[in-house]
Scaffold this active site. Structure first.
Site, PDB file in Angstrom:
ATOM      1  N   SER A  20      -6.852  26.626 -32.262  1.00 31.14           N
ATOM      2  CA  SER A  20      -7.351  25.252 -32.376  1.00 31.14           C
ATOM      3  C   SER A  20      -7.048  24.696 -33.754  1.00 31.14           C
ATOM      4  O   SER A  20      -6.905  25.439 -34.725  1.00 31.14           O
ATOM      5  CB  SER A  20      -8.852  25.193 -32.087  1.00 31.14           C
ATOM      6  N   GLU A  22      -7.921  21.432 -36.683  1.00 25.05           N
ATOM      7  CA  GLU A  22      -8.902  20.419 -37.100  1.00 25.05           C
ATOM      8  C   GLU A  22      -8.234  19.355 -37.951  1.00 25.05           C
ATOM      9  O   GLU A  22      -7.422  19.649 -38.834  1.00 25.05           O
ATOM     10  CB  GLU A  22     -10.042  21.074 -37.896  1.00 25.05           C
ATOM     11  N   THR A  54     -13.149  15.522 -37.430  1.00 31.40           N
ATOM     12  CA  THR A  54     -14.380  15.497 -38.214  1.00 31.40           C
ATOM     13  C   THR A  54     -15.016  14.104 -38.218  1.00 31.40           C
ATOM     14  O   THR A  54     -14.428  13.117 -37.782  1.00 31.40           O
ATOM     15  CB  THR A  54     -14.135  15.949 -39.657  1.00 31.40           C
ATOM     16  N   ALA A  57     -19.462  11.578 -43.710  1.00 32.10           N
ATOM     17  CA  ALA A  57     -20.869  11.600 -44.101  1.00 32.10           C
ATOM     18  C   ALA A  57     -21.567  10.322 -43.656  1.00 32.10           C
ATOM     19  O   ALA A  57     -21.095   9.218 -43.914  1.00 32.10           O
ATOM     20  CB  ALA A  57     -20.986  11.767 -45.618  1.00 32.10           C
ATOM     21  N   HIS A  83     -16.682  15.761 -33.606  1.00 28.71           N
ATOM     22  CA  HIS A  83     -17.806  16.149 -34.448  1.00 28.71           C
ATOM     23  C   HIS A  83     -18.882  15.065 -34.389  1.00 28.71           C
ATOM     24  O   HIS A  83     -18.586  13.875 -34.282  1.00 28.71           O
ATOM     25  CB  HIS A  83     -17.358  16.320 -35.896  1.00 28.71           C
ATOM     26  N   ARG A 113     -25.554  19.358 -38.711  1.00 29.69           N
ATOM     27  CA  ARG A 113     -26.572  18.612 -39.444  1.00 29.69           C
ATOM     28  C   ARG A 113     -25.912  17.528 -40.263  1.00 29.69           C
ATOM     29  O   ARG A 113     -26.342  16.382 -40.279  1.00 29.69           O
ATOM     30  CB  ARG A 113     -27.388  19.545 -40.352  1.00 29.69           C
ATOM     31  N   ASP A 115     -23.628  16.105 -43.903  1.00 28.71           N
ATOM     32  CA  ASP A 115     -23.882  15.860 -45.326  1.00 28.71           C
ATOM     33  C   ASP A 115     -24.238  14.397 -45.539  1.00 28.71           C
ATOM     34  O   ASP A 115     -23.599  13.506 -44.975  1.00 28.71           O
ATOM     35  CB  ASP A 115     -22.645  16.197 -46.151  1.00 28.71           C
ATOM     36  N   HIS A 156     -24.549  28.927 -45.947  1.00 25.23           N
ATOM     37  CA  HIS A 156     -24.396  27.499 -46.244  1.00 25.23           C
ATOM     38  C   HIS A 156     -24.751  27.236 -47.697  1.00 25.23           C
ATOM     39  O   HIS A 156     -25.711  27.782 -48.235  1.00 25.23           O
ATOM     40  CB  HIS A 156     -25.298  26.673 -45.324  1.00 25.23           C
ATOM     41  N   LYS A 173     -29.430  27.751 -33.418  1.00 28.00           N
ATOM     42  CA  LYS A 173     -28.518  26.767 -32.825  1.00 28.00           C
ATOM     43  C   LYS A 173     -27.924  27.291 -31.518  1.00 28.00           C
ATOM     44  O   LYS A 173     -27.774  26.540 -30.546  1.00 28.00           O
ATOM     45  CB  LYS A 173     -27.412  26.409 -33.831  1.00 28.00           C
ATOM     46  N   PHE A 225     -11.580  21.677 -53.279  1.00 28.90           N
ATOM     47  CA  PHE A 225     -12.163  21.679 -51.940  1.00 28.90           C
ATOM     48  C   PHE A 225     -13.218  22.766 -51.809  1.00 28.90           C
ATOM     49  O   PHE A 225     -14.294  22.542 -51.251  1.00 28.90           O
ATOM     50  CB  PHE A 225     -11.043  21.877 -50.919  1.00 28.90           C
ATOM     51  N   HIS A 275      -9.207  29.066 -35.830  1.00 31.30           N
ATOM     52  CA  HIS A 275      -9.403  27.625 -35.981  1.00 31.30           C
ATOM     53  C   HIS A 275      -8.788  27.206 -37.313  1.00 31.30           C
ATOM     54  O   HIS A 275      -9.268  27.603 -38.377  1.00 31.30           O
ATOM     55  CB  HIS A 275     -10.893  27.287 -35.947  1.00 31.30           C
ATOM     56  N   LYS A 281      -1.876  18.070 -42.089  1.00 29.42           N
ATOM     57  CA  LYS A 281      -0.466  18.398 -42.248  1.00 29.42           C
ATOM     58  C   LYS A 281      -0.071  19.368 -41.143  1.00 29.42           C
ATOM     59  O   LYS A 281      -0.908  20.029 -40.535  1.00 29.42           O
ATOM     60  CB  LYS A 281      -0.197  19.024 -43.617  1.00 29.42           C
TER      61      LYS A 281
END
Length: 295
Positions: A20, A22, A54, A57, A83, A113, A115, A156, A173, A225, A275, A281
């Site tokens: 997959s 993203e 994605t 925020a 998402h 949840r 950001d 996290h 979850k 990042f 993933h 790119k």
């Protein structure tokens, strides 16, 4: 389009990894064109099992997220994963968004949840959700979606009680109805293996725990990042990145080699899939897949 839970089940039965990709909604018109007209078509040639998009925020990229999801499904005939976050949304607003996602033909959602815009600590929206598990439960109650969630092999960044506490939240979850877990990127496979052993072995989570991999494109870019998302760079890797400096071409070649080795070890360990965080790119991700014999 397929439910992603069914994709993982079918590939597991065939003893094949799910692949997959993203993407994130670009900020410029040129970025839109490059993603939609160049990189997604190039990556489509690798025949991915699904593509995820994605969500900025506070829902800042809501419309673009749905546009890209629609393009992936209608133009390229690929299964999409949209998402969706808890940030700045009431339950009624989420219900409306689910209707819009459903209207695109998409039946798969990554429940996060999220950001808060501008950083800072997360604050639940009155009439909304405080935890991703609540969002998962709400999505599953809609009846016609497959829901995935995020996992964090290093814990996290906002969980002050440590990674084991964060991993227990992941079980909540899954217990709420999540069908699969996509992990945050990591560079040390030992972190994923420890995460998997704890979550699957000690907590009894049986849904796919899918490692997230990013082929490095530039040394300064990946350092920035990881500082944002909380993933660590092992000291030997950091030394190599420092040596590469601003030579992005050399960094990309090294990134392909590093990601290939990382994925080879993960596949030998029997992971359910890979993933890829493509960073919008195509070249590096395609080359890694070719190196693995998966393109």
């Amino acid at each position: 389009m397929h439910f992603i839970r069914d994709i993982y089940a079918a590939k597991r039965a065939a003893r094949q990894p799910v692949v997959s990709f993203e993407f994130f909604p670009p900020k410029t018109g040129e970025g839109d064109r490059n993603l939609l007209e160049k990189h997604i078509p190039a990556l489509r040639a690798a025949r991915p099992d699904f593509c995820s998009v994605t969500y900025g925020a506070g829902g800042a990229t809501r419309d673009k997220t749905l546009k890209i999801v629609d393009c992936i499904q209608q133009r390229h005939r690929l299964t999409a994963l949209a998402h969706l976050t808890c940030v700045s949304h009431t339950r009624d607003e989420v219900r409306t968004l689910l209707g819009k996602i459903r209207a695109t033909g998409c039946r798969n959602i990554l429940a996060l949840r999220g950001d808060p815009p501008g950083g800072g600590e997360f604050q639940a929206t009155p009439g909304g959700f405080e935890f991703a598990a609540q969002l998962v439960e709400f999505i599953r109650a809609a009846g016609d979606f497959s829901a995935g969630v995020a996992g964090f092999p290093e814990g996290h960044v906002a969980c002050k009680d440590g990674k084991h506490a964060d991993w227990r939240h992941l079980k909540e979850k899954v217990d709420a109805g999540a069908d699969f877990v996509l992990t945050q990127l990591f560079f040390d496979n030992a972190d994923y293996f420890e995460f998997r052993d704890f979550v699957a072995g000690k907590l009894g989570v049986s849904v796919p725990l899918v490692p997230g991999v990013v082929p490095i494109l530039s040394a300064p870019g990946i350092i920035k990042f990881t500082q944002t998302c909380g993933a660590k760079i092992p000291p030997p890797l950091r030394a190599k990145l420092d040596a590469l400096g601003t030579d992005d071409e050399a960094a990309a070649e090294f990134g392909i080699e590093y990601a290939t080795r990382q994925c080879e070890e993960l596949l030998r360990a029997g992971v359910p899939g890979l993933h890829f965080y493509t960073l919008n790119k195509s070249r590096s991700t395609l080359q890694v897949l070719k190196n693995l014999g998966l393109a």
